[in-house]
Design an enzyme around this catalytic site. Structure first.
Site, mmCIF file in Angstrom:
data_model
loop_
_atom_site.group_PDB
_atom_site.id
_atom_site.type_symbol
_atom_site.label_atom_id
_atom_site.label_comp_id
_atom_site.label_asym_id
_atom_site.label_seq_id
_atom_site.Cartn_x
_atom_site.Cartn_y
_atom_site.Cartn_z
ATOM 1 N N HIS A 65 27.933 -45.625 -34.418
ATOM 2 C CA HIS A 65 26.889 -44.976 -33.619
ATOM 3 C C HIS A 65 25.766 -45.910 -33.172
ATOM 4 C CE1 HIS A 65 24.568 -45.082 -37.301
ATOM 5 N NE2 HIS A 65 23.517 -44.715 -36.604
ATOM 6 N N HIS A 80 21.827 -47.250 -29.531
ATOM 7 C CA HIS A 80 22.033 -46.138 -30.460
ATOM 8 C C HIS A 80 22.734 -45.021 -29.695
ATOM 9 C CE1 HIS A 80 21.245 -42.839 -33.208
ATOM 10 N NE2 HIS A 80 20.927 -43.741 -34.119
#
Length: 155
Positions: A65, A80
């Site tokens: 992620h 992110h």
């Protein structure tokens, strides 16, 4: 003639395809209040997340992620993917790189199953943060393509 010409400095390009928006619109105060640094976000419409610059993968979370890239010049960028996506524990993320890898601009870092992430109730609004203190100015908002240049000005 031309053999010793200086190499043109690499331009930062968009790492994702989607809808580009200001950092202030990210639905998470850690990002929207720029606690980690200035940047922008892209609401993903396609899953390939690519290196916006050439450099070294300084961090690659095993959950897929988030990724940190450091350039030879020392600029640090954190990508992110989504909000609260760490809770998916890697489901929906096909990671292509690991910490220490050298990447070229445009290399795929991770393929994200956008529909899966959304189906789990997670936002695909994906912040791109300049963690070294640089300020940025958005030159564009709205639809962007991975690899598109001239989207921001780094100050």
């Amino acid at each position: 003639m031309g053999f010793f010409s200086r190499k043109k400095k690499e331009e930062f390009v968009c790492p994702m395809t989607g809808i580009l928006c200001p950092m202030e619109e990210v639905p998470d105060p850690a990002f929207s209040e720029k606690l980690m640094g200035d940047g922008f976000a892209v609401e993903l419409t396609e899953g390939a997340v690519k290196a916006p610059v050439s450099g070294t993968i300084a961090a690659a979370f095993p959950t897929g992620h988030a990724f940190g890239i450091q350039t030879k010049e020392g600029m640090e960028i954190l990508i992110h993917i989504g909000i609260d996506t760490v809770n998916l524990q890697g489901q929906g993320f096909a990671v292509k790189v690991k910490a220490g890898d050298t990447v070229k601009q445009g290399d795929v870092l991770v393929d994200v199953d956008v529909d899966y992430v959304k189906g789990q109730g997670k936002s695909v609004c994906s912040p791109v943060i300049f963690t070294g203190g640089q300020k940025i100015e958005l030159l564009k908002t709205g639809a962007v393509e991975a690899g598109e240049g001239n989207i921001i000005k780094i100050k």
